[in-house]
Design a protein around this motif. Structure first.
Motif, PDB file in Angstrom:
ATOM      1  N   MET A   1       0.839  -1.199   0.000  1.00 42.19           N
ATOM      2  CA  MET A   1       0.000   0.000   0.000  1.00 42.19           C
ATOM      3  C   MET A   1       0.872   1.246   0.000  1.00 42.19           C
ATOM      4  O   MET A   1       1.842   1.334   0.753  1.00 42.19           O
ATOM      5  CB  MET A   1      -0.926   0.019   1.227  1.00 42.19           C
ATOM      6  CG  MET A   1      -1.915   1.190   1.243  1.00 42.19           C
ATOM      7  SD  MET A   1      -2.923   1.232   2.746  1.00 42.19           S
ATOM      8  CE  MET A   1      -1.732   1.899   3.924  1.00 42.19           C
ATOM      9  N   LYS A   2       0.522   2.204  -0.799  1.00 47.20           N
ATOM     10  CA  LYS A   2       1.230   3.480  -0.879  1.00 47.20           C
ATOM     11  C   LYS A   2       0.510   4.511  -0.021  1.00 47.20           C
ATOM     12  O   LYS A   2      -0.716   4.618  -0.086  1.00 47.20           O
ATOM     13  CB  LYS A   2       1.292   3.941  -2.336  1.00 47.20           C
ATOM     14  CG  LYS A   2       1.959   5.293  -2.554  1.00 47.20           C
ATOM     15  CD  LYS A   2       1.899   5.686  -4.025  1.00 47.20           C
ATOM     16  CE  LYS A   2       2.522   7.055  -4.260  1.00 47.20           C
ATOM     17  NZ  LYS A   2       2.428   7.463  -5.689  1.00 47.20           N
ATOM     18  N   THR A   3       1.264   5.265   0.784  1.00 41.77           N
ATOM     19  CA  THR A   3       0.691   6.338   1.585  1.00 41.77           C
ATOM     20  C   THR A   3       1.098   7.682   0.994  1.00 41.77           C
ATOM     21  O   THR A   3       2.281   7.926   0.743  1.00 41.77           O
ATOM     22  CB  THR A   3       1.149   6.259   3.049  1.00 41.77           C
ATOM     23  OG1 THR A   3       0.703   5.023   3.621  1.00 41.77           O
ATOM     24  CG2 THR A   3       0.581   7.411   3.871  1.00 41.77           C
ATOM     25  N   VAL A   4       0.112   8.546   0.752  1.00 46.02           N
ATOM     26  CA  VAL A   4       0.350   9.877   0.192  1.00 46.02           C
ATOM     27  C   VAL A   4      -0.057  10.915   1.231  1.00 46.02           C
ATOM     28  O   VAL A   4      -1.227  10.996   1.607  1.00 46.02           O
ATOM     29  CB  VAL A   4      -0.454  10.082  -1.113  1.00 46.02           C
ATOM     30  CG1 VAL A   4      -0.242  11.508  -1.638  1.00 46.02           C
ATOM     31  CG2 VAL A   4      -0.062   9.057  -2.164  1.00 46.02           C
ATOM     32  N   MET A   5       0.910  11.677   1.731  1.00 45.15           N
ATOM     33  CA  MET A   5       0.619  12.759   2.664  1.00 45.15           C
ATOM     34  C   MET A   5       0.243  13.991   1.841  1.00 45.15           C
ATOM     35  O   MET A   5       0.983  14.399   0.940  1.00 45.15           O
ATOM     36  CB  MET A   5       1.836  13.057   3.546  1.00 45.15           C
ATOM     37  CG  MET A   5       2.427  11.826   4.240  1.00 45.15           C
ATOM     38  SD  MET A   5       1.252  10.984   5.339  1.00 45.15           S
ATOM     39  CE  MET A   5       1.085  12.199   6.658  1.00 45.15           C
ATOM     40  N   LEU A   6      -0.902  14.592   2.162  1.00 44.90           N
ATOM     41  CA  LEU A   6      -1.443  15.655   1.315  1.00 44.90           C
ATOM     42  C   LEU A   6      -1.821  16.863   2.168  1.00 44.90           C
ATOM     43  O   LEU A   6      -2.590  16.740   3.116  1.00 44.90           O
ATOM     44  CB  LEU A   6      -2.660  15.116   0.563  1.00 44.90           C
ATOM     45  CG  LEU A   6      -3.162  15.841  -0.683  1.00 44.90           C
ATOM     46  CD1 LEU A   6      -4.053  14.912  -1.504  1.00 44.90           C
ATOM     47  CD2 LEU A   6      -3.964  17.085  -0.300  1.00 44.90           C
ATOM     48  N   THR A   7      -1.250  18.012   1.821  1.00 46.93           N
ATOM     49  CA  THR A   7      -1.626  19.273   2.454  1.00 46.93           C
ATOM     50  C   THR A   7      -2.317  20.132   1.411  1.00 46.93           C
ATOM     51  O   THR A   7      -1.750  20.396   0.349  1.00 46.93           O
ATOM     52  CB  THR A   7      -0.397  20.017   3.010  1.00 46.93           C
ATOM     53  OG1 THR A   7       0.265  19.188   3.965  1.00 46.93           O
ATOM     54  CG2 THR A   7      -0.816  21.312   3.688  1.00 46.93           C
ATOM     55  N   TYR A   8      -3.543  20.534   1.704  1.00 49.16           N
ATOM     56  CA  TYR A   8      -4.325  21.323   0.742  1.00 49.16           C
ATOM     57  C   TYR A   8      -4.065  22.810   0.966  1.00 49.16           C
ATOM     58  O   TYR A   8      -4.104  23.278   2.108  1.00 49.16           O
ATOM     59  CB  TYR A   8      -5.817  21.029   0.917  1.00 49.16           C
ATOM     60  CG  TYR A   8      -6.702  21.854   0.012  1.00 49.16           C
ATOM     61  CD1 TYR A   8      -7.042  21.391  -1.247  1.00 49.16           C
ATOM     62  CD2 TYR A   8      -7.156  23.108   0.418  1.00 49.16           C
ATOM     63  CE1 TYR A   8      -7.843  22.159  -2.088  1.00 49.16           C
ATOM     64  CE2 TYR A   8      -7.957  23.876  -0.413  1.00 49.16           C
ATOM     65  CZ  TYR A   8      -8.295  23.392  -1.657  1.00 49.16           C
ATOM     66  OH  TYR A   8      -9.071  24.157  -2.489  1.00 49.16           O
ATOM     67  N   VAL A  44     -13.115  -1.450  -1.655  1.00 54.44           N
ATOM     68  CA  VAL A  44     -12.192  -2.431  -2.229  1.00 54.44           C
ATOM     69  C   VAL A  44     -12.936  -3.354  -3.198  1.00 54.44           C
ATOM     70  O   VAL A  44     -12.450  -3.656  -4.299  1.00 54.44           O
ATOM     71  CB  VAL A  44     -11.497  -3.239  -1.112  1.00 54.44           C
ATOM     72  CG1 VAL A  44     -10.682  -4.394  -1.707  1.00 54.44           C
ATOM     73  CG2 VAL A  44     -10.592  -2.331  -0.278  1.00 54.44           C
ATOM     74  N   ARG A  45     -14.117  -3.791  -2.800  1.00 53.39           N
ATOM     75  CA  ARG A  45     -14.908  -4.680  -3.665  1.00 53.39           C
ATOM     76  C   ARG A  45     -15.264  -4.007  -4.983  1.00 53.39           C
ATOM     77  O   ARG A  45     -15.089  -4.582  -6.069  1.00 53.39           O
ATOM     78  CB  ARG A  45     -16.184  -5.106  -2.933  1.00 53.39           C
ATOM     79  CG  ARG A  45     -17.152  -5.928  -3.799  1.00 53.39           C
ATOM     80  CD  ARG A  45     -18.441  -6.249  -3.055  1.00 53.39           C
ATOM     81  NE  ARG A  45     -19.098  -5.083  -2.518  1.00 53.39           N
ATOM     82  CZ  ARG A  45     -19.849  -4.241  -3.234  1.00 53.39           C
ATOM     83  NH1 ARG A  45     -20.009  -4.425  -4.553  1.00 53.39           N
ATOM     84  NH2 ARG A  45     -20.434  -3.202  -2.657  1.00 53.39           N
ATOM     85  N   ILE A  46     -15.754  -2.758  -4.908  1.00 56.59           N
ATOM     86  CA  ILE A  46     -16.132  -2.035  -6.124  1.00 56.59           C
ATOM     87  C   ILE A  46     -14.906  -1.820  -7.010  1.00 56.59           C
ATOM     88  O   ILE A  46     -14.971  -1.947  -8.242  1.00 56.59           O
ATOM     89  CB  ILE A  46     -16.799  -0.688  -5.768  1.00 56.59           C
ATOM     90  CG1 ILE A  46     -18.118  -0.929  -5.033  1.00 56.59           C
ATOM     91  CG2 ILE A  46     -17.043   0.150  -7.022  1.00 56.59           C
ATOM     92  CD1 ILE A  46     -18.709   0.323  -4.415  1.00 56.59           C
ATOM     93  N   ALA A  47     -13.773  -1.498  -6.397  1.00 55.57           N
ATOM     94  CA  ALA A  47     -12.550  -1.287  -7.170  1.00 55.57           C
ATOM     95  C   ALA A  47     -12.139  -2.550  -7.915  1.00 55.57           C
ATOM     96  O   ALA A  47     -11.763  -2.502  -9.093  1.00 55.57           O
ATOM     97  CB  ALA A  47     -11.423  -0.830  -6.238  1.00 55.57           C
ATOM     98  N   ARG A  48     -12.242  -3.687  -7.249  1.00 59.06           N
ATOM     99  CA  ARG A  48     -11.857  -4.943  -7.896  1.00 59.06           C
ATOM    100  C   ARG A  48     -12.821  -5.281  -9.039  1.00 59.06           C
ATOM    101  O   ARG A  48     -12.416  -5.772 -10.088  1.00 59.06           O
ATOM    102  CB  ARG A  48     -11.829  -6.079  -6.877  1.00 59.06           C
ATOM    103  CG  ARG A  48     -10.824  -5.889  -5.741  1.00 59.06           C
ATOM    104  CD  ARG A  48      -9.374  -5.876  -6.228  1.00 59.06           C
ATOM    105  NE  ARG A  48      -8.446  -5.639  -5.116  1.00 59.06           N
ATOM    106  CZ  ARG A  48      -7.904  -4.457  -4.839  1.00 59.06           C
ATOM    107  NH1 ARG A  48      -8.172  -3.403  -5.595  1.00 59.06           N
ATOM    108  NH2 ARG A  48      -7.080  -4.320  -3.815  1.00 59.06           N
ATOM    109  N   ALA A  87      -3.535  -1.733   5.046  1.00 51.89           N
ATOM    110  CA  ALA A  87      -2.750  -2.528   4.098  1.00 51.89           C
ATOM    111  C   ALA A  87      -3.237  -3.963   4.069  1.00 51.89           C
ATOM    112  O   ALA A  87      -3.271  -4.605   3.006  1.00 51.89           O
ATOM    113  CB  ALA A  87      -1.269  -2.464   4.475  1.00 51.89           C
ATOM    114  N   GLY A  88      -3.650  -4.470   5.227  1.00 47.67           N
ATOM    115  CA  GLY A  88      -4.157  -5.840   5.301  1.00 47.67           C
ATOM    116  C   GLY A  88      -5.563  -5.998   4.750  1.00 47.67           C
ATOM    117  O   GLY A  88      -6.044  -7.126   4.588  1.00 47.67           O
ATOM    118  N   MET A  89      -6.234  -4.888   4.442  1.00 51.92           N
ATOM    119  CA  MET A  89      -7.599  -4.942   3.908  1.00 51.92           C
ATOM    120  C   MET A  89      -7.632  -4.837   2.386  1.00 51.92           C
ATOM    121  O   MET A  89      -8.703  -4.796   1.788  1.00 51.92           O
ATOM    122  CB  MET A  89      -8.444  -3.821   4.532  1.00 51.92           C
ATOM    123  CG  MET A  89      -8.626  -3.967   6.036  1.00 51.92           C
ATOM    124  SD  MET A  89      -9.442  -2.539   6.802  1.00 51.92           S
ATOM    125  CE  MET A  89     -11.121  -2.765   6.232  1.00 51.92           C
ATOM    126  N   GLY A  90      -6.469  -4.750   1.771  1.00 53.96           N
ATOM    127  CA  GLY A  90      -6.422  -4.702   0.310  1.00 53.96           C
ATOM    128  C   GLY A  90      -6.470  -3.314  -0.279  1.00 53.96           C
ATOM    129  O   GLY A  90      -6.699  -3.154  -1.482  1.00 53.96           O
TER     130      GLY A  90
END
Length: 312
Positions: A1-8, A44-48, A87-90
């Protein structure tokens, strides 16, 4: 899993670069309890099913911490724990949006048009009580309208356990009362903390029960003072233990800051400066003051046997 830190809005453009069409679950998700899991696993289901990326958007620090209101008393799942569970949830990508005063003033329109749509959100998945934008002005119906044909919205109904809606606030209450079995049911796992082993008073070693004194790595919700049967993750090892959470009234008349002290069963070694992850599996008893050291030792021995039995 990739983590993206985002400041708006400062880092929005860099976050947008290289994005793919995605299904995005949106929420604070503190606790990642069964209700939160139902939202995220739906995404996750919809994405798959659609061949898109499965993503989650959460906010840090907790809005209640920033706005200084409500019953905020720490995290059920600090960011690092949240990352591990997701990460463990896909989940493919986790967006961690910095929640600050500027972000809190975003209108619902800005939230949708300036944040969600540029991230190529094709389906937003939210809970039934989802609110967004300044002062929570937006709901899932408004989000659906703001999608303007580019983004659909999937609303997940409340998750009920024994007829009651699972919620973070109720889990906090269970922890404060030491009702660990119920809290574990609602979380879908035992409540856990992480800490670094530091030097303590070393009194436990002198009475035959050495303890690992933990300095917590994050601002966790502190459960009820007392004695717990715990499972401890130390590197690749899973160990059994008994933990005292409290102020050690037998030795300290005027109280002190609550400490987390773990006596590991079937383990003997130096683990100073090492990190432990501790699952609070069962609440054994409340903390109390003893009339003598011998009475304390006898009770600790009984607590250790109780923990071993509960964890067997």
């Amino acid at each position: 899993m990739k983590t993206v830190m985002l400041t708006y809005p400062q880092t929005l453009q860099s976050a947008v670069q290289g994005t793919h069409p995605q299904v995005l679950a949106i929420g604070q998700f503190d606790g990642l309890h069964l209700g939160h899991a139902s939202v995220i696993l739906s995404a996750v289901r919809i994405a798959r099913e659609t061949g898109m990326q499965a993503a989650v958007m959460t906010f840090h620090p907790h809005p209640k911490e920033v706005m200084r209101k409500g019953d905020y008393e720490g995290y059920l799942t600090p960011l690092r724990d949240k990352e591990d569970i997701l990460a463990g949830m896909g989940v493919d990508v986790l967006y961690v949006v910095e929640f600050n005063e500027e972000f809190s003033r975003l209108t619902p329109q800005q939230f949708a048009h300036d944040l969600l749509l540029p991230l190529q959100t094709r389906t937003a998945v939210v809970g039934f009580d989802f609110r967004f934008g300044h002062k929570g002005a937006g709901d899932e119906q408004l989000l659906r309208t703001l999608g303007e044909g580019e983004m659909t919205v999937e609303t997940v109904p409340p998750f009920l356990l024994n007829g009651e809606k699972v919620s973070s606030s109720l889990i906090r209450g269970l922890l404060k009362r030491g009702e660990m079995d119920e809290a574990s049911q609602w979380l879908g796992r035992p409540y856990s903390i992480r800490g670094i082993v530091i030097h303590g008073e070393k009194r436990g070693r002198t009475i035959g029960f050495p303890t690992a004194n933990l300095e917590l790595t994050d601002h966790y919700v502190t459960p009820a003072k007392g004695v717990y049967a715990v499972r401890v993750q130390y590197g690749e090892q899973e160990l059994r233990g008994v933990m005292n959470l409290g102020v050690k009234p037998t030795f300290h008349e005027n109280g002190m800051k609550p400490t987390f002290e773990v006596h590991l069963l079937d383990f003997d070694g130096q683990i100073y400066d090492q990190e432990l992850k501790v699952d609070l599996v069962h609440y054994i008893r409340a903390e109390r003051k003893f009339d003598s050291i011998d009475a304390l030792i006898s009770q600790i021995r009984e607590d250790a046997l109780t923990a071993a039995r509960l964890l067997s």
